[in-house]
Design a protein around this motif. Structure first.
Motif, PDB file in Angstrom:
ATOM      1  N   ALA A 141       0.560   4.033  -2.855  1.00 17.91           N
ATOM      2  CA  ALA A 141       0.161   5.393  -2.494  1.00 17.91           C
ATOM      3  C   ALA A 141       1.162   6.417  -3.005  1.00 17.91           C
ATOM      4  O   ALA A 141       0.785   7.471  -3.545  1.00 17.91           O
ATOM      5  N   ALA A 146      -5.177   5.116  -0.313  1.00 15.64           N
ATOM      6  CA  ALA A 146      -4.729   4.094  -1.266  1.00 15.64           C
ATOM      7  C   ALA A 146      -5.350   2.742  -0.938  1.00 15.64           C
ATOM      8  O   ALA A 146      -5.780   2.010  -1.830  1.00 15.64           O
ATOM      9  N   ALA A 147      -5.424   2.412   0.361  1.00 15.54           N
ATOM     10  CA  ALA A 147      -6.017   1.134   0.772  1.00 15.54           C
ATOM     11  C   ALA A 147      -7.464   1.040   0.314  1.00 15.54           C
ATOM     12  O   ALA A 147      -7.913  -0.015  -0.159  1.00 15.54           O
ATOM     13  N   ARG A 195      -1.660   6.600   2.539  1.00 18.05           N
ATOM     14  CA  ARG A 195      -1.759   5.154   2.582  1.00 18.05           C
ATOM     15  C   ARG A 195      -3.193   4.707   2.837  1.00 18.05           C
ATOM     16  O   ARG A 195      -3.662   3.734   2.246  1.00 18.05           O
ATOM     17  N   LEU A 244      -7.424   0.522  -3.537  1.00 13.41           N
ATOM     18  CA  LEU A 244      -6.888  -0.793  -3.899  1.00 13.41           C
ATOM     19  C   LEU A 244      -7.898  -1.891  -3.627  1.00 13.41           C
ATOM     20  O   LEU A 244      -8.063  -2.814  -4.430  1.00 13.41           O
ATOM     21  N   ASP A 245      -8.596  -1.794  -2.503  1.00 13.80           N
ATOM     22  CA  ASP A 245      -9.599  -2.814  -2.190  1.00 13.80           C
ATOM     23  C   ASP A 245     -10.786  -2.742  -3.144  1.00 13.80           C
ATOM     24  O   ASP A 245     -11.438  -3.758  -3.425  1.00 13.80           O
ATOM     25  N   ARG A 253       0.812  -1.214   0.000  1.00 12.12           N
ATOM     26  CA  ARG A 253       0.000   0.000   0.000  1.00 12.12           C
ATOM     27  C   ARG A 253       0.848   1.268   0.000  1.00 12.12           C
ATOM     28  O   ARG A 253       0.510   2.247  -0.680  1.00 12.12           O
ATOM     29  N   ASP A 254       1.939   1.271   0.764  1.00 14.81           N
ATOM     30  CA  ASP A 254       2.776   2.466   0.828  1.00 14.81           C
ATOM     31  C   ASP A 254       3.339   2.819  -0.550  1.00 14.81           C
ATOM     32  O   ASP A 254       3.340   3.985  -0.957  1.00 14.81           O
ATOM     33  N   TYR A 272      -0.554  -6.349  -3.267  1.00 12.46           N
ATOM     34  CA  TYR A 272      -1.497  -6.456  -4.375  1.00 12.46           C
ATOM     35  C   TYR A 272      -0.750  -6.796  -5.652  1.00 12.46           C
ATOM     36  O   TYR A 272       0.387  -6.372  -5.868  1.00 12.46           O
TER      37      TYR A 272
END
Length: 234
Positions: free
Chosen positions: A43, A53-54, A50, A57-58, A39-40, A86
């Motif tokens: 992001a 971004a999470a 972050r 991404l999900d 995630r970092d 991911y």
């Protein structure tokens, strides 16, 4: 890269997920990385937090475009919770209105080439493999749903339910007949209507046989702008 089949009904959702600029940017970054991405890193690639971004991404995971798991980034185990990483699935996303299934036709023809017997013509092999593909689908549906004895009404209803997901756009024209308003193989029908219609019917015959729906049959009944096959009570 992890395999994931995105159903036709979810293709639009997958495409819609990529209309967001941030999601599209992270998805493209992860595809180019060709390795699991945390995630970092995702992001930082698009310049957001972050936490945000999470969330995005999900959403891409929900759409079938990414898969996620917990593992140390770079193979290094650090103190604390194992991070989520991911990577892209191998799902092919395409949207067509009405739905088309050239992939199904390609699978049938490829299997025909690979399994053609010495006593078969190419067309005979294609018709056989179309029936086999349909039979496999019907058998899987019968085992999954355990429909029991299929009289004409239940058989037609089950046929409508399953074939909707394959882009046939079934429509109950009369109580004893389901018309298929869309041909999933339409782009190729104009080039060889007899072959494609024959494959279509063979596929549906195999499907009904695998479903053990003996009270209905797939018959050729071509109409302009529709699938050449109808499913009728015997």
């Amino acid at each position: 890269m992890v395999s994931s089949n995105v159903p036709t009904s979810n293709s639009m959702a997958a495409v819609a997920a990529l209309t967001d600029e941030l999601r599209r940017g992270m998805y493209e970054f992860i595809r180019r990385a060709r390795r699991p991405v945390g995630r970092d890193e995702a992001a930082a690639a698009v310049g957001i937090s972050r936490k945000l971004a999470a969330f995005h991404l999900d959403k891409l995971v929900d759409a079938g475009l990414l898969c996620a798991r917990f593992e140390p980034v770079g193979g290094i185990r650090k103190v604390g919770r194992t991070p989520k990483v991911y990577e892209p699935t191998d799902a092919h996303i395409g949207v067509s209105i009405p739905p088309r299934r050239p992939d199904l036709l390609a699978e049938v023809l490829l299997d025909a080439v690979l399994t053609e017997g010495d006593q078969e013509t190419a067309i005979e092999a294609a018709l056989r493999t179309a029936r086999e593909h349909g039979h496999r689908l019907g058998t899987e549906e019968r085992i999954r749903s355990r429909p029991g004895r299929l009289g004409p009404e239940r058989a037609l209803t089950k046929t409508e339910d399953v074939l909707t997901g394959y882009g046939f756009e079934p429509d109950r024209e009369t109580p004893t007949c389901v018309r298929l308003r869309n041909c999933p193989f339409h782009p190729l029908t104009a080039q060889s209507p007899e072959l494609v219609c024959g494959l279509n019917r063979a596929f549906l015959q195999g499907f009904l046989a695998g479903l053990q729906a003996r009270s209905v049959e797939a018959v050729l009944d071509p109409r302009v702008g529709e699938c050449c096959v109808a499913v009728r009570s015997r």
